[in-house]
Scaffold this motif. Structure first.
Motif: not given
Ligand SMILES: NC(=O)c1ccc[n+]([C@@H]2O[C@H](COP(=O)([O-])OP(=O)(O)OC[C@H]3O[C@@H](n4cnc5c(N)ncnc54)[C@H](OP(=O)(O)O)[C@@H]3O)[C@@H](O)[C@H]2O)c1
Length: 306
Positions: A197-201, A215-218, A274-277, A280-288
Motif C-alpha cells: 500500500d505504501f509503494a502504491r501511495n 505521514n503515510m501509515v495504514c 484526498g490522496l490517502n490510499g 485499514d491495518w487489519k485488511i492490510a494484514l490479511r492481504q499481507y
C-alpha cells in the motif's frame, strides 16, 4: 518516468520495485544483492552513488535504504549516522544538482510518545540513535531539495519470509517453531504500514506536484498486543496459541534501544488532499499474509483460510 531507487533490497524495496516497475523504468541498487533486479551501490560512498545515479539519468531519485535495526544503531552510531544521515546528504546533493524530485522515507519512531496520536505537523523529539539519524535526514531533505517528498512510515509489514525483519516475521518464526505462547508487549502503540500500500501511495504521489512531508501509515489505531492477537486470529490459531501481555521490561535486554510508548500516526495531510490510499491495518494484514505467507503458514496453521 526513469526512477532510481537506492537501498532497494529490503522489505519496503521489494514492494517498491514490484509496484513501480509496472509503471516506470527503474534502476534499483543496494549493498545486499539478494534479487536479480538489484545492482550494487553503497550510498555511503558519494563518488559511487553519484556515478551510479548519473549513468542512469533518472527523473526521480528515491533514497530508500537505511540501517533499520535500532539496537545495531545504538551500538554502532558512526555507521548509523553515515548510513542514515550523511547518505541522505549525498542524495540531496544529487537530486538538487539535477533538479529532480527526491523521495525520502522517514519513520513514526521520531516522536517521543508523549502524545497518543501524531499528525504531520506535530513536533518530533527522537529518543535514540536510529530515530535521531532519520529525523536529521528529514531536515536535510527539507532544507536542501526544492522538490521533495518525505513519507513517514509506521511499523512496516512486508517482504514475506525472505525479507521481513520486523514484528510480523518475529511472530511467524515463533509460531513456525511451535510456540504455544507469544509474549507481546501491551505498552507500545503504533500503526502498521503495509509495504505494498505504501509503494502504491508513493506512486500516486509521484504523479502530483504536492511536494512536502506526509505521514503515510495504514488506517486504524492499535498496538503490538492487538496486532499479535489479530495475527493469531487470522491464522485460525486463537484456540491453541495464547498471546500473553507483558510490559517492555520483559524484553529490556534484547530490545535495549529506547522506543516511544506511542508512535501512532494519522495521515492528516493525505486525507486533506484526498490522496490517502492506505487501507485499514487489519485488511492490510490479511492481504499481507495471503500474498506473502500462505505457503509458510500451511504446516502450523491448518485452519488458515485466505
Ligand atoms: N522497517 C520499519 O518498520 C520502518 C519503519 C519506518 C520507516 N522505515 C524506513 O523505511 C526505509 C526502508 O526500510 P526497510 O524496512 O525496507 O529496511 P530493510 O529491510 O532493512 O531494507 C533496507 C535496505 O537498505 C540496505 N542498505 C543499508 N545500508 C546501505 C548502504 N550503505 N547502501 C545501500 N543500501 C544499503 C540494506 O542492506 P543490508 O540489509 O545489507 O543492511 C537493506 O537491503 C528505511 O529508510 C527505513 O528507515 C522502516
Amino acid at each position: 518516468m526513469r526512477i532510481y531507487v537506492a537501498g532497494c533490497g529490503g522489505m519496503l524495496g521489494e514492494a517498491v520495485h514490484k509496484v513501480l516497475a509496472e509503471h516506470h523504468t527503474l534502476k534499483c541498487t543496494d549493498i545486499d544483492l539478494n534479487a536479480p533486479w538489484l545492482e550494487l551501490c553503497d550510498f555511503r560512498d558519494y563518488a559511487a552513488y553519484k556515478a551510479s545515479v548519473e549513468s542512469f539519468a533518472p527523473e526521480v531519485l528515491i533514497h530508500l535504504g537505511a540501517h533499520t535495526d535500532l539496537e545495531y544503531c545504538e551500538l554502532n552510531p558512526d555507521d548509523a549516522y553515515r548510513t542514515n544521515t550523511l547518505s541522505v546528504e549525498h542524495a540531496a546533493t544529487l537530486a538538487q544538482a539535477h533538479g529532480i524530485p527526491l523521495v525520502y522515507i522517514s519513520t513514526a519512531g521520531i516522536f517521543d510518545g508523549q502524545k497518543l496520536l501524531y499528525d504531520d505537523w506535530d513536533q518530533p523529539n527522537p529518543l535514540g540513535v536510529y530515530a535521531r539519524s532519520k529525523y536529521l535526514g528529514e531536515h536535510i531533505v527539507e532544507k536542501r531539495v526544492a522538490k521533495h517528498f518525505i513519507f513517514r512510515a509506521g511499523w512496516m509489514m512486508g517482504g514475506g519470509p525472505a525479507k521481513d525483519k520486523k514484528f510480523i516475521a518475529k511472530m511467524m518464526k515463533q509460531l513456525a517453531a511451535g510456540a504455544k505462547v507469544l509474549n507481546v508487549v501491551d505498552d507500545k502503540l503504533g500503526t502498521p504500514t503495509y509495504t505494498v500500500d505504501f509503494a502504491r501511495n508513493i506512486n500516486a504521489m509521484l504523479g502530483t506536484e504536492y511536494y512536502g512531508l506526509y505521514n503515510m501509515v495504514c488506517g486504524g489505531e492499535t498496538g503490538r498486543y492487538e496486532v499479535a492477537k489479530e495475527l493469531v486470529d487470522v491464522l485460525g490459531l486463537s484456540d491453541t496459541v495464547e498471546v500473553k501481555a507483558v510490559n517492555s521490561d520483559f524484553f529490556s535486554k534484547e530490545y535495549f534501544a529506547q522506543r516511544p510508548p506511542s508512535e501512532r500516526l494519522v495521515n492528516y495531510k493525505l486525507d486533506l488532499r484526498g490522496l490517502n490510499g492506505m487501507q485499514d491495518w487489519k485488511i492490510a494484514l490479511r492481504q499481507y499474509i495471503r500474498d506473502y505467507y500462505r505457503e509458510y503458514v500451511a504446516p502450523f496453521a491448518p485452519n488458515y483460510t485466505p
